[in-house]
Scaffold this motif. Structure first.
Motif, PDB file in Angstrom:
ATOM      1  N   UNK A   3      82.241  14.389 -82.545  1.00 36.83           N
ATOM      2  CA  UNK A   3      81.465  13.251 -83.033  1.00 36.83           C
ATOM      3  C   UNK A   3      82.357  12.331 -83.852  1.00 36.83           C
ATOM      4  N   UNK A   4      82.224  11.030 -83.615  1.00 40.46           N
ATOM      5  CA  UNK A   4      82.857  10.013 -84.446  1.00 40.46           C
ATOM      6  C   UNK A   4      81.764   9.318 -85.240  1.00 40.46           C
ATOM      7  N   UNK A   5      81.899   9.273 -86.571  1.00 46.86           N
ATOM      8  CA  UNK A   5      80.907   8.646 -87.445  1.00 46.86           C
ATOM      9  C   UNK A   5      81.534   7.454 -88.157  1.00 46.86           C
ATOM     10  N   UNK A   6      80.773   6.350 -88.213  1.00 44.98           N
ATOM     11  CA  UNK A   6      81.258   5.115 -88.822  1.00 44.98           C
ATOM     12  C   UNK A   6      80.245   4.582 -89.824  1.00 44.98           C
ATOM     13  N   UNK A   7      80.721   4.201 -90.995  1.00 38.10           N
ATOM     14  CA  UNK A   7      79.872   3.565 -91.996  1.00 38.10           C
ATOM     15  C   UNK A   7      80.597   2.345 -92.548  1.00 38.10           C
ATOM     16  N   UNK A   8      80.055   1.162 -92.255  1.00 40.99           N
ATOM     17  CA  UNK A   8      80.676  -0.086 -92.719  1.00 40.99           C
ATOM     18  C   UNK A   8      79.629  -0.982 -93.374  1.00 40.99           C
ATOM     19  N   UNK A   9      78.622  -0.383 -93.991  1.00 35.73           N
ATOM     20  CA  UNK A   9      77.494  -1.155 -94.511  1.00 35.73           C
ATOM     21  C   UNK A   9      77.739  -1.756 -95.887  1.00 35.73           C
ATOM     22  N   UNK A  10      78.849  -1.411 -96.501  1.00 38.13           N
ATOM     23  CA  UNK A  10      79.168  -1.941 -97.825  1.00 38.13           C
ATOM     24  C   UNK A  10      80.673  -2.141 -97.921  1.00 38.13           C
ATOM     25  N   UNK A  11      81.151  -2.478 -99.116  1.00 37.06           N
ATOM     26  CA  UNK A  11      82.598  -2.624 -99.302  1.00 37.06           C
ATOM     27  C   UNK A  11      83.308  -1.281 -99.208  1.00 37.06           C
ATOM     28  N   UNK A  21      83.538  22.450 -84.080  1.00 33.93           N
ATOM     29  CA  UNK A  21      82.580  23.114 -84.966  1.00 33.93           C
ATOM     30  C   UNK A  21      82.850  22.844 -86.438  1.00 33.93           C
ATOM     31  N   UNK A  22      83.619  21.773 -86.729  1.00 33.48           N
ATOM     32  CA  UNK A  22      83.906  21.467 -88.131  1.00 33.48           C
ATOM     33  C   UNK A  22      84.304  19.998 -88.270  1.00 33.48           C
ATOM     34  N   UNK A  23      84.173  19.480 -89.486  1.00 33.41           N
ATOM     35  CA  UNK A  23      84.630  18.123 -89.762  1.00 33.41           C
ATOM     36  C   UNK A  23      86.144  18.163 -89.921  1.00 33.41           C
ATOM     37  N   UNK A  24      86.835  17.496 -89.019  1.00 31.58           N
ATOM     38  CA  UNK A  24      88.298  17.569 -88.991  1.00 31.58           C
ATOM     39  C   UNK A  24      88.970  16.395 -89.684  1.00 31.58           C
ATOM     40  N   UNK A  25      88.205  15.333 -89.986  1.00 34.50           N
ATOM     41  CA  UNK A  25      88.832  14.157 -90.590  1.00 34.50           C
ATOM     42  C   UNK A  25      87.794  13.360 -91.359  1.00 34.50           C
ATOM     43  N   UNK A  26      88.147  12.962 -92.574  1.00 33.11           N
ATOM     44  CA  UNK A  26      87.323  12.065 -93.386  1.00 33.11           C
ATOM     45  C   UNK A  26      88.253  11.041 -94.023  1.00 33.11           C
ATOM     46  N   UNK A  45      93.842   6.573 -86.306  1.00 30.05           N
ATOM     47  CA  UNK A  45      94.502   7.559 -87.163  1.00 30.05           C
ATOM     48  C   UNK A  45      93.699   8.856 -87.212  1.00 30.05           C
ATOM     49  N   UNK A  46      92.379   8.724 -87.294  1.00 26.27           N
ATOM     50  CA  UNK A  46      91.522   9.909 -87.339  1.00 26.27           C
ATOM     51  C   UNK A  46      91.585  10.716 -86.057  1.00 26.27           C
ATOM     52  N   UNK A  47      91.559  10.032 -84.926  1.00 27.97           N
ATOM     53  CA  UNK A  47      91.646  10.723 -83.636  1.00 27.97           C
ATOM     54  C   UNK A  47      92.991  11.425 -83.495  1.00 27.97           C
ATOM     55  N   UNK A  49      94.923  12.462 -85.949  1.00 29.68           N
ATOM     56  CA  UNK A  49      94.935  13.587 -86.880  1.00 29.68           C
ATOM     57  C   UNK A  49      94.149  14.773 -86.327  1.00 29.68           C
ATOM     58  N   UNK A  50      93.063  14.480 -85.619  1.00 29.53           N
ATOM     59  CA  UNK A  50      92.217  15.537 -85.060  1.00 29.53           C
ATOM     60  C   UNK A  50      92.727  16.043 -83.707  1.00 29.53           C
ATOM     61  N   UNK A  51      93.791  15.404 -83.218  1.00 30.21           N
ATOM     62  CA  UNK A  51      94.410  15.795 -81.941  1.00 30.21           C
ATOM     63  C   UNK A  51      93.427  15.685 -80.770  1.00 30.21           C
ATOM     64  N   UNK A  52      92.666  14.583 -80.790  1.00 32.01           N
ATOM     65  CA  UNK A  52      91.794  14.261 -79.669  1.00 32.01           C
ATOM     66  C   UNK A  52      91.924  12.767 -79.370  1.00 32.01           C
ATOM     67  N   UNK A  53      91.338  12.330 -78.257  1.00 33.22           N
ATOM     68  CA  UNK A  53      91.313  10.917 -77.906  1.00 33.22           C
ATOM     69  C   UNK A  53      89.865  10.445 -77.899  1.00 33.22           C
TER      70      UNK A  53
END
Length: 230
Positions: A3-11, A21-26, A45-47, A49-53
């Motif tokens: 899963x890729x999660x994005x939050x850009x609702x504020x500064x 089965x785990x959060x690999x990047x924040x 960068x996150x992808x 770091x997580x060694x995925x595309x």
């Protein structure tokens, strides 16, 4: 499940990646340049770091408002572009619901409140089990606070901006720790894992709009001019 999660609702921009089965990047950034300049490089960068595309992503989940009009447009446009290019399902989540989930284990009702500028707030009231008590709305803080009858925990940047109004309202309240008031992408992953994952649907994704909850300042000025001319 990736899963890729994005939050850009504020500064405060935030992305997170869940791998298998785990959060690999924040990555949380206090944006000093626009989201458009930072978002795609941070996703890449996150992808890496997580060694995925991006082709390995099974779902993109996004905070879809209310919040910063510009941030919402940039975040949703980015998510839609990635989803439609790679046939990835898209799950939009309310920013207010996201914030409430940051303090979901409280035994109090949850008041999520975002500074909407112009001395107004975007806000909603939830039970400790995340049932909606008062639906999300755009209002003057003093008007919404009159609806609060039970003890609440308050989350969101509106708590700091309207602290005086909250205290003077006399409601039984506590403020959450400040870091919980950030709309974190990692919380979006927790929400997504509790939901049924939607199927990819090009039409639904292409037609999805940000949940602005009110008109933009430009629209308000335009409407005011039109009303004066009529």
């Amino acid at each position: 499940m990736n899963i890729l999660a994005l939050s850009t609702t504020s500064s405060s921009g935030s992305i997170a990646i869940y791998k298998e089965d785990h959060i690999s990047y924040i990555n949380h950034l206090d944006i000093k340049v626009t989201h458009s300049e930072r978002l795609l490089p941070q996703i890449e960068a996150g992808l890496k770091n997580s060694k995925i595309t991006i082709s390995d992503i099974d779902l993109i989940v996004i905070a879809n408002g209310p919040g910063s009009f510009t941030g919402l447009r940039i975040g949703l446009a980015t998510a839609k572009g990635l989803c439609m290019s790679h046939n990835i399902p898209l799950l939009p989540v309310s920013t207010l619901e996201l914030l409430a989930n940051n303090v979901v284990h409280s035994n109090r009702n949850i008041l999520a409140i975002i500074d909407a500028r112009m001395k107004e707030v975007f806000t909603a009231l939830y039970s400790p089990e995340m049932d909606i008590i008062v639906p999300e709305t755009n209002a003057k803080p003093e008007d919404f606070l009159k609806l609060i009858k039970e003890p609440v925990i308050i989350v969101g940047d509106g708590a700091k901006e309207f602290k005086k109004e909250i205290i003077e309202s006399g409601i039984d309240h506590i403020f959450c720790n400040e870091h919980f008031s950030i709309p974190l992408a990692s919380t979006l992953i927790s929400i997504a894992l509790q939901r049924k994952i939607p199927e990819y649907n090009f039409t639904i994704i292409s037609e999805l709009e940000p949940n602005y909850l009110r008109k933009s300042q430009a629209e308000l000025v335009r409407d005011e001019k039109l009303n004066k001319n009529n």
